[in-house]
Scaffold this motif. Structure first.
Motif, short mmCIF file in Angstrom:
data_model
loop_
_atom_site.label_atom_id
_atom_site.label_comp_id
_atom_site.label_asym_id
_atom_site.label_seq_id
_atom_site.Cartn_x
_atom_site.Cartn_y
_atom_site.Cartn_z
N ASP A 152 80.39 -39.41 -33.24
CA ASP A 152 81.77 -38.95 -33.08
C ASP A 152 82.69 -39.75 -34.01
OD1 ASP A 152 83.90 -37.51 -32.18
OD2 ASP A 152 84.02 -38.43 -30.21
N VAL A 153 82.37 -39.68 -35.29
CA VAL A 153 83.17 -40.41 -36.28
C VAL A 153 84.52 -39.72 -36.42
CG1 VAL A 153 83.12 -41.45 -38.56
CG2 VAL A 153 80.99 -40.58 -37.55
N SER A 154 85.59 -40.44 -36.24
CA SER A 154 86.91 -39.84 -36.44
C SER A 154 87.95 -40.93 -36.60
CB SER A 154 87.28 -38.97 -35.23
OG SER A 154 87.49 -39.79 -34.10
N LEU A 155 89.11 -40.54 -37.07
CA LEU A 155 90.20 -41.52 -37.21
C LEU A 155 90.62 -42.02 -35.84
CD1 LEU A 155 92.40 -39.74 -39.93
CD2 LEU A 155 90.91 -41.72 -40.27
N SER A 156 90.57 -41.13 -34.84
CA SER A 156 90.98 -41.51 -33.48
C SER A 156 90.05 -42.53 -32.85
CB SER A 156 91.00 -40.29 -32.57
OG SER A 156 92.27 -39.70 -32.60
N ASN A 157 88.81 -42.52 -33.28
CA ASN A 157 87.84 -43.46 -32.70
C ASN A 157 87.72 -44.73 -33.52
OD1 ASN A 157 87.31 -41.97 -30.46
ND2 ASN A 157 85.61 -40.84 -31.40
N THR A 158 88.71 -44.95 -34.36
CA THR A 158 88.72 -46.10 -35.25
C THR A 158 90.07 -46.80 -35.15
OG1 THR A 158 87.44 -44.72 -36.76
CG2 THR A 158 88.27 -46.78 -37.65
N LEU A 159 90.07 -48.10 -35.25
CA LEU A 159 91.33 -48.83 -35.33
C LEU A 159 91.40 -49.46 -36.72
CD1 LEU A 159 91.27 -50.54 -31.84
CD2 LEU A 159 92.87 -48.75 -32.60
N PHE A 160 92.62 -49.61 -37.20
CA PHE A 160 92.79 -50.14 -38.55
C PHE A 160 93.60 -51.42 -38.53
CE2 PHE A 160 92.02 -45.64 -38.79
CZ PHE A 160 91.04 -45.56 -39.77
N ARG A 161 93.17 -52.35 -39.35
CA ARG A 161 93.99 -53.56 -39.52
C ARG A 161 94.29 -53.72 -40.99
NH1 ARG A 161 91.30 -58.28 -36.10
NH2 ARG A 161 92.77 -59.52 -37.30
N ARG A 162 95.51 -54.18 -41.26
CA ARG A 162 95.90 -54.37 -42.65
C ARG A 162 95.00 -55.38 -43.31
NH1 ARG A 162 100.28 -51.66 -43.48
NH2 ARG A 162 101.58 -51.23 -41.67
N ASP A 163 94.63 -55.09 -44.53
CA ASP A 163 93.74 -55.99 -45.24
C ASP A 163 94.13 -56.05 -46.71
OD1 ASP A 163 91.70 -57.58 -46.08
OD2 ASP A 163 90.12 -56.08 -45.84
N ALA A 164 95.16 -56.85 -46.98
CA ALA A 164 95.62 -57.08 -48.35
C ALA A 164 95.79 -55.78 -49.13
CB ALA A 164 94.67 -58.02 -49.08
N ILE A 195 80.13 -34.80 -39.46
CA ILE A 195 81.01 -34.95 -38.30
C ILE A 195 82.30 -35.65 -38.73
CG2 ILE A 195 81.28 -36.17 -36.09
CD1 ILE A 195 78.20 -35.78 -35.70
N ALA A 196 82.14 -36.68 -39.54
CA ALA A 196 83.29 -37.43 -40.01
C ALA A 196 84.24 -36.52 -40.78
CB ALA A 196 82.85 -38.60 -40.89
N ARG A 197 83.66 -35.77 -41.72
CA ARG A 197 84.48 -34.93 -42.58
C ARG A 197 85.26 -33.90 -41.76
NH1 ARG A 197 84.65 -30.41 -44.92
NH2 ARG A 197 82.71 -29.63 -44.02
N VAL A 198 84.54 -33.23 -40.85
CA VAL A 198 85.18 -32.19 -40.04
C VAL A 198 86.26 -32.78 -39.12
CG1 VAL A 198 84.77 -30.48 -38.23
CG2 VAL A 198 83.19 -30.67 -40.17
N ASN A 199 85.94 -33.91 -38.47
CA ASN A 199 86.92 -34.52 -37.58
C ASN A 199 88.17 -34.98 -38.32
OD1 ASN A 199 85.67 -34.20 -35.12
ND2 ASN A 199 84.65 -36.19 -35.17
N ILE A 200 87.96 -35.61 -39.48
CA ILE A 200 89.12 -36.12 -40.23
C ILE A 200 89.98 -34.95 -40.71
CG2 ILE A 200 89.85 -37.36 -42.31
CD1 ILE A 200 87.26 -39.01 -42.02
N ALA A 201 89.32 -33.88 -41.18
CA ALA A 201 90.09 -32.71 -41.61
C ALA A 201 90.92 -32.19 -40.44
CB ALA A 201 89.14 -31.63 -42.12
N GLY A 202 90.31 -32.12 -39.27
CA GLY A 202 91.02 -31.64 -38.08
C GLY A 202 92.21 -32.53 -37.74
#
Ligand code: ADP
Ligand code: MG
Length: 429
Positions: A152-164, A195-202
């Motif tokens: 279930d790869v998706s932007l929602s299932n990921t958190l981001f931290r600033r990295d330079a 899965i990643a591609r489709v989820n991110i597009a969505g």
């Protein structure tokens, strides 16, 4: 008593956990326990809750899912994968009338993490979206290398931290994940990638529909970016290379290329053919965090990979300038840099601005700012001068992420996630 029958699974139990209103369904928890932080879209109810000095995310789910996700997150942590920290699984909840309530998974809120939906004020810019997708590709490659199929790869299932200037991606939802001892087949990897591609597009189309994507941005194009980035990285990290035995320097070159990408080779397979005229190399075990490890070893500072790369540039320049002929130990000078350059900068950040960004990110931005000032004024602006200008013209006016992600509840305003208690933080500042 309803509470007495609670069943808690945790490596170490924070007594504060017992004081939470477990006898209420999560959606009815009183406002004062809830931390209003932005979060991604989810299937289950997830809420952020104040615990003794930090914040946890609580997810109501089934006992089986909570337990398996808890175990999976612990395993991923052990394997050094950037992911949220599991705190506990709580089952056997009942309300005042003795009716059963849903089991929960408790994870620690990742400090300074940003869900993708919090990375814009008006609308998401295409370059930001691209950096998010790139960061997610790096995470996916790392997961696949250890044999983890995400599912279930998706932007929602990921958190981001600033990295330079870039982002570092953290896995937040491991519910659908599976670890395969023998590694993943190409089919499994392709499956995850699709899965990643489709989820991110969505997810991006969804932002677009809500007017939250900057106009000239193509969601489909951006989502395909993950495939390209993933493949490029995967072949660089795992691909075989063949060359003539006289070109032995290509071994070193491969190692350096990987280091530059932020990986170390733990094991490299080198094979020669029967005549010995031909060599074939393939990295067997690669380990992320090349610059992070070097920075940690030299200075004790823990930073994200790109931040570490940036800090090391400054440190290396310092070492080069201050090295006396035939003398000057790198470790000693690195320590000097930490004490004389890095720490004073962080100490000079006014207390009320410290929650805005992590120290390493502040230092990175300061270096950028000094470069900018020097360009503008056509002279070498000293760091101290650049610092004053940076604090007044940039840091102070930043959209206050700290308030969003780190509400002023006293002890939790301390920025580095790796520095987990107040005492360590004091040592640093
Ligand atoms: N430990 C955490 N730190 C920060 N945010 C979290 C954490 N756990 C969950 N979240 C937020 O909650 C959202 C939903 O969590 P997730 O585990 O994906 O639930 P679901 O399984 O229902 O999809 C995530 O997108 C993330 O924004
Ligand atoms: Mg999820």
């Amino acid at each position: 008593m309803a509470k007495a029958s609670l069943n808690i699974t945790a490596a170490t139990v924070d007594p504060g956990l017992l004081d939470l209103p477990w006898e209420l369904p999560l959606d009815l928890w009183p406002d004062e326990t809830i931390a209003a932080l932005p979060k991604g879209i989810s299937r289950h109810l997830v809420r952020f809750v104040h615990l003794s000095g930090y914040i946890v995310a609580i997810k109501e789910t089934s006992a089986e899912l909570a337990k398996s996700e808890y175990d999976m997150l612990r395993t991923l942590q052990r394997l050094d994968i950037p992911c949220v920290d599991p705190v506990a699984v709580i089952t056997n909840r009942t309300d005042a009338a003795g009716e059963p309530l849903l089991p929960v998974l408790v994870t620690r809120h990742l400090k300074f993490s940003l869900p993708y939906r919090a990375l814009y004020s008006q609308s998401l810019r295409p370059d930001t979206a691209k950096r998010l997708v790139d960061a997610l590709a790096v995470l996916l490659v790392r997961l696949h290398i250890i044999g983890f199929f995400w599912g279930d790869v998706s932007l929602s299932n990921t958190l981001f931290r600033r990295d330079a200037g870039a982002f570092a991606a953290y896995l937040v939802d491991a519910e659908t994940g599976q670890l395969f001892d023998g590694g993943l087949s190409n089919g499994q990897r392709e499956n995850d990638l699709e899965i990643a591609r489709v989820n991110i597009a969505g997810e991006l189309l969804d932002l677009e529909a809500g007017g939250r994507l900057q106009e000239d941005t193509d969601p489909v194009d951006l989502s395909s970016g993950i495939v390209a980035k993933y493949r490029e990285l995967w072949s660089e990290l795992t691909g075989t290379e063949e060359f003539d035995a006289s070109e032995r320097w290509r071994i070193n070159e491969r190692v350096e290329r990987l280091n530059e990408l932020g990986f170390d080779i733990e094991e490299l397979a080198i094979r020669s053919d029967a005549t010995g005229a031909h060599l074939r190399i393939q990295p067997k075990v690669v380990d992320a965090g090349h610059h992070q490890r070097r920075l940690l070893r030299l200075t004790g500072l823990d930073a994200q990979e790109n931040q570490a790369r940036r800090l090391l540039n400054d440190l290396d320049a310092y070492v080069a300038t201050n090295r006396v002929e035939g003398d000057g130990d790198e470790e000693e000078l690195a320590h000097e840099w930490t004490v004389r350059v890095f720490e004073p900068v962080i100490r000079s950040i006014p207390r009320d601005l410290r929650g805005k960004l992590e120290p390493a990110e502040v230092f990175h931005q300061l270096l950028d700012h000094r470069w900018y000032l020097s360009e503008q004024e056509k002279r070498d602006v000293p760091l101290a001068e650049a610092l004053t200008s940076y604090i007044d013209t940039i840091l102070r006016h930043r959209r206050d992420e700290a308030a969003m992600f780190n509400p002023p509840t006293g002890t939790i305003t301390m920025p580095l996630d790796v520095i987990d208690d107040e005492e360590d933080w004091r040592k640093l500042v």
